[in-house]
Motif scaffolding. Structure first.
Motif, PDB file in Angstrom:
ATOM      1  N   TYR A  15     -28.468 -32.939 -24.439  1.00  0.00           N
ATOM      2  CA  TYR A  15     -29.271 -32.505 -25.573  1.00  0.00           C
ATOM      3  C   TYR A  15     -29.273 -33.575 -26.654  1.00  0.00           C
ATOM      4  O   TYR A  15     -28.412 -34.446 -26.689  1.00  0.00           O
ATOM      5  CB  TYR A  15     -28.768 -31.170 -26.119  1.00  0.00           C
ATOM      6  CG  TYR A  15     -27.368 -31.190 -26.680  1.00  0.00           C
ATOM      7  CD1 TYR A  15     -27.157 -31.319 -28.053  1.00  0.00           C
ATOM      8  CD2 TYR A  15     -26.261 -31.066 -25.849  1.00  0.00           C
ATOM      9  CE1 TYR A  15     -25.873 -31.337 -28.574  1.00  0.00           C
ATOM     10  CE2 TYR A  15     -24.979 -31.072 -26.361  1.00  0.00           C
ATOM     11  CZ  TYR A  15     -24.794 -31.207 -27.726  1.00  0.00           C
ATOM     12  OH  TYR A  15     -23.517 -31.218 -28.245  1.00  0.00           O
ATOM     13  N   PHE A  16     -30.289 -33.495 -27.510  1.00  0.00           N
ATOM     14  CA  PHE A  16     -30.453 -34.437 -28.605  1.00  0.00           C
ATOM     15  C   PHE A  16     -30.430 -33.683 -29.920  1.00  0.00           C
ATOM     16  O   PHE A  16     -30.999 -32.603 -30.025  1.00  0.00           O
ATOM     17  CB  PHE A  16     -31.791 -35.185 -28.484  1.00  0.00           C
ATOM     18  CG  PHE A  16     -31.846 -36.113 -27.316  1.00  0.00           C
ATOM     19  CD1 PHE A  16     -31.496 -37.445 -27.463  1.00  0.00           C
ATOM     20  CD2 PHE A  16     -32.236 -35.657 -26.056  1.00  0.00           C
ATOM     21  CE1 PHE A  16     -31.543 -38.312 -26.384  1.00  0.00           C
ATOM     22  CE2 PHE A  16     -32.278 -36.513 -24.973  1.00  0.00           C
ATOM     23  CZ  PHE A  16     -31.931 -37.839 -25.136  1.00  0.00           C
ATOM     24  N   ASN A  72     -31.821 -34.370 -33.528  1.00  0.00           N
ATOM     25  CA  ASN A  72     -32.770 -35.268 -34.179  1.00  0.00           C
ATOM     26  C   ASN A  72     -32.764 -35.061 -35.688  1.00  0.00           C
ATOM     27  O   ASN A  72     -32.980 -33.948 -36.166  1.00  0.00           O
ATOM     28  CB  ASN A  72     -34.178 -35.047 -33.635  1.00  0.00           C
ATOM     29  CG  ASN A  72     -34.237 -35.301 -32.149  1.00  0.00           C
ATOM     30  OD1 ASN A  72     -33.696 -36.283 -31.658  1.00  0.00           O
ATOM     31  ND2 ASN A  72     -34.887 -34.410 -31.422  1.00  0.00           N
ATOM     32  N   GLY A 127     -32.237 -39.968 -33.563  1.00  0.00           N
ATOM     33  CA  GLY A 127     -31.767 -38.966 -32.631  1.00  0.00           C
ATOM     34  C   GLY A 127     -30.441 -39.365 -32.021  1.00  0.00           C
ATOM     35  O   GLY A 127     -30.201 -40.548 -31.769  1.00  0.00           O
ATOM     36  N   GLU A 128     -29.585 -38.385 -31.816  1.00  0.00           N
ATOM     37  CA  GLU A 128     -28.289 -38.630 -31.180  1.00  0.00           C
ATOM     38  C   GLU A 128     -28.242 -37.880 -29.856  1.00  0.00           C
ATOM     39  O   GLU A 128     -28.530 -36.692 -29.797  1.00  0.00           O
ATOM     40  CB  GLU A 128     -27.150 -38.121 -32.063  1.00  0.00           C
ATOM     41  CG  GLU A 128     -27.025 -38.809 -33.386  1.00  0.00           C
ATOM     42  CD  GLU A 128     -25.940 -38.181 -34.261  1.00  0.00           C
ATOM     43  OE1 GLU A 128     -25.346 -37.155 -33.855  1.00  0.00           O
ATOM     44  OE2 GLU A 128     -25.705 -38.714 -35.343  1.00  0.00           O
ATOM     45  N   LYS A 129     -27.872 -38.591 -28.804  1.00  0.00           N
ATOM     46  CA  LYS A 129     -27.772 -37.984 -27.477  1.00  0.00           C
ATOM     47  C   LYS A 129     -26.351 -37.466 -27.274  1.00  0.00           C
ATOM     48  O   LYS A 129     -25.377 -38.156 -27.560  1.00  0.00           O
ATOM     49  CB  LYS A 129     -28.104 -39.014 -26.396  1.00  0.00           C
ATOM     50  CG  LYS A 129     -28.076 -38.469 -25.001  1.00  0.00           C
ATOM     51  CD  LYS A 129     -28.466 -39.548 -23.999  1.00  0.00           C
ATOM     52  CE  LYS A 129     -28.477 -39.019 -22.594  1.00  0.00           C
ATOM     53  NZ  LYS A 129     -28.882 -40.062 -21.640  1.00  0.00           N
ATOM     54  N   HIS A 130     -26.250 -36.233 -26.758  1.00  0.00           N
ATOM     55  CA  HIS A 130     -24.965 -35.615 -26.475  1.00  0.00           C
ATOM     56  C   HIS A 130     -25.027 -34.973 -25.098  1.00  0.00           C
ATOM     57  O   HIS A 130     -26.103 -34.649 -24.602  1.00  0.00           O
ATOM     58  CB  HIS A 130     -24.652 -34.516 -27.502  1.00  0.00           C
ATOM     59  CG  HIS A 130     -24.567 -35.009 -28.905  1.00  0.00           C
ATOM     60  ND1 HIS A 130     -23.393 -35.429 -29.471  1.00  0.00           N
ATOM     61  CD2 HIS A 130     -25.520 -35.145 -29.860  1.00  0.00           C
ATOM     62  CE1 HIS A 130     -23.614 -35.799 -30.714  1.00  0.00           C
ATOM     63  NE2 HIS A 130     -24.898 -35.644 -30.973  1.00  0.00           N
ATOM     64  N   TYR A 131     -23.868 -34.772 -24.507  1.00  0.00           N
ATOM     65  CA  TYR A 131     -23.833 -34.017 -23.268  1.00  0.00           C
ATOM     66  C   TYR A 131     -22.542 -33.223 -23.192  1.00  0.00           C
ATOM     67  O   TYR A 131     -21.530 -33.583 -23.779  1.00  0.00           O
ATOM     68  CB  TYR A 131     -24.017 -34.906 -22.036  1.00  0.00           C
ATOM     69  CG  TYR A 131     -22.895 -35.880 -21.796  1.00  0.00           C
ATOM     70  CD1 TYR A 131     -21.818 -35.525 -20.991  1.00  0.00           C
ATOM     71  CD2 TYR A 131     -22.913 -37.156 -22.352  1.00  0.00           C
ATOM     72  CE1 TYR A 131     -20.786 -36.410 -20.761  1.00  0.00           C
ATOM     73  CE2 TYR A 131     -21.890 -38.042 -22.127  1.00  0.00           C
ATOM     74  CZ  TYR A 131     -20.820 -37.659 -21.324  1.00  0.00           C
ATOM     75  OH  TYR A 131     -19.800 -38.540 -21.099  1.00  0.00           O
ATOM     76  N   ASN A 133     -32.531 -30.765 -39.283  1.00  0.00           N
ATOM     77  CA  ASN A 133     -32.605 -31.394 -37.973  1.00  0.00           C
ATOM     78  C   ASN A 133     -33.237 -30.461 -36.949  1.00  0.00           C
ATOM     79  O   ASN A 133     -33.531 -29.300 -37.248  1.00  0.00           O
ATOM     80  CB  ASN A 133     -31.220 -31.849 -37.500  1.00  0.00           C
ATOM     81  CG  ASN A 133     -30.297 -30.695 -37.154  1.00  0.00           C
ATOM     82  OD1 ASN A 133     -30.696 -29.535 -37.144  1.00  0.00           O
ATOM     83  ND2 ASN A 133     -29.050 -30.994 -36.881  1.00  0.00           N
ATOM     84  N   ALA A 138     -32.634 -31.378 -23.363  1.00  0.00           N
ATOM     85  CA  ALA A 138     -33.486 -32.231 -22.539  1.00  0.00           C
ATOM     86  C   ALA A 138     -33.402 -31.869 -21.064  1.00  0.00           C
ATOM     87  O   ALA A 138     -34.423 -31.794 -20.380  1.00  0.00           O
ATOM     88  CB  ALA A 138     -33.114 -33.693 -22.742  1.00  0.00           C
TER      89      ALA A 138
END
Length: 146
Positions: free
Chosen positions: A55-56, A58, A63-67, A91, A96
């Motif tokens: 997930y992001f 924003n 945007g920061e990508k995380h999992y 935000n 995703a």
């Protein structure tokens, strides 16, 4: 045919695929139904895999990508915690993809990305309240008191 989707036809079995007027807010239940369809499409036993949620978060132009990795039994709680723990008025959050490793290959289980925004939530609330007003002559409106 039970799947409801064949060669671009709309899926009549799921609200996630329904055509709606205006914007439609997706829920965690919609995401779980989409994951379940992906599991069925790949003929998998859901409890035998670890699920990776990408997930992001924003913020404006950034945007920061995380999992996160989770098990099937914890998917709902994990999704709710992602949304509750990260969503603010400044935000948006975009789920995703949700993937599993099957025979060494990453398999995506979602048919689309899911976005969450408090602005859209507040707009939906205001829109529902606007519908409660009755229209009167000359473009005026009055509250529906009774």
């Amino acid at each position: 045919m039970l799947s409801g989707k064949l060669w671009g036809e709309k899926n009549v079995l799921s609200p996630a695929y329904e055509e709606r007027e205006g914007k439609f807010m997706y829920t965690v239940s919609d995401i779980l139904m989409d994951i379940q369809r992906g599991i069925a499409a790949h003929n998998m036993v859901e409890t035998e895999f670890s699920y990776r949620l990408v997930y992001f978060i924003n913020f404006g132009n950034r945007g920061e990508k995380h999992y996160l990795d989770t098990h099937y039994d914890d998917l709902r709680i994990t999704l709710e915690n992602i949304i509750r723990g990260n969503l603010t008025t400044t935000n948006t959050i975009v789920l995703a993809t949700v993937t599993v490793l099957k025979n060494g290959e990453a398999i995506s289980l979602l048919s689309r990305a899911y976005a969450f925004s408090l602005d859209e939530y507040f707009q939906q609330i205001v829109g529902e309240k606007e519908k409660k007003y009755k229209s009167t002559n000359y473009g005026r409106r009055r509250a529906n008191w009774g």
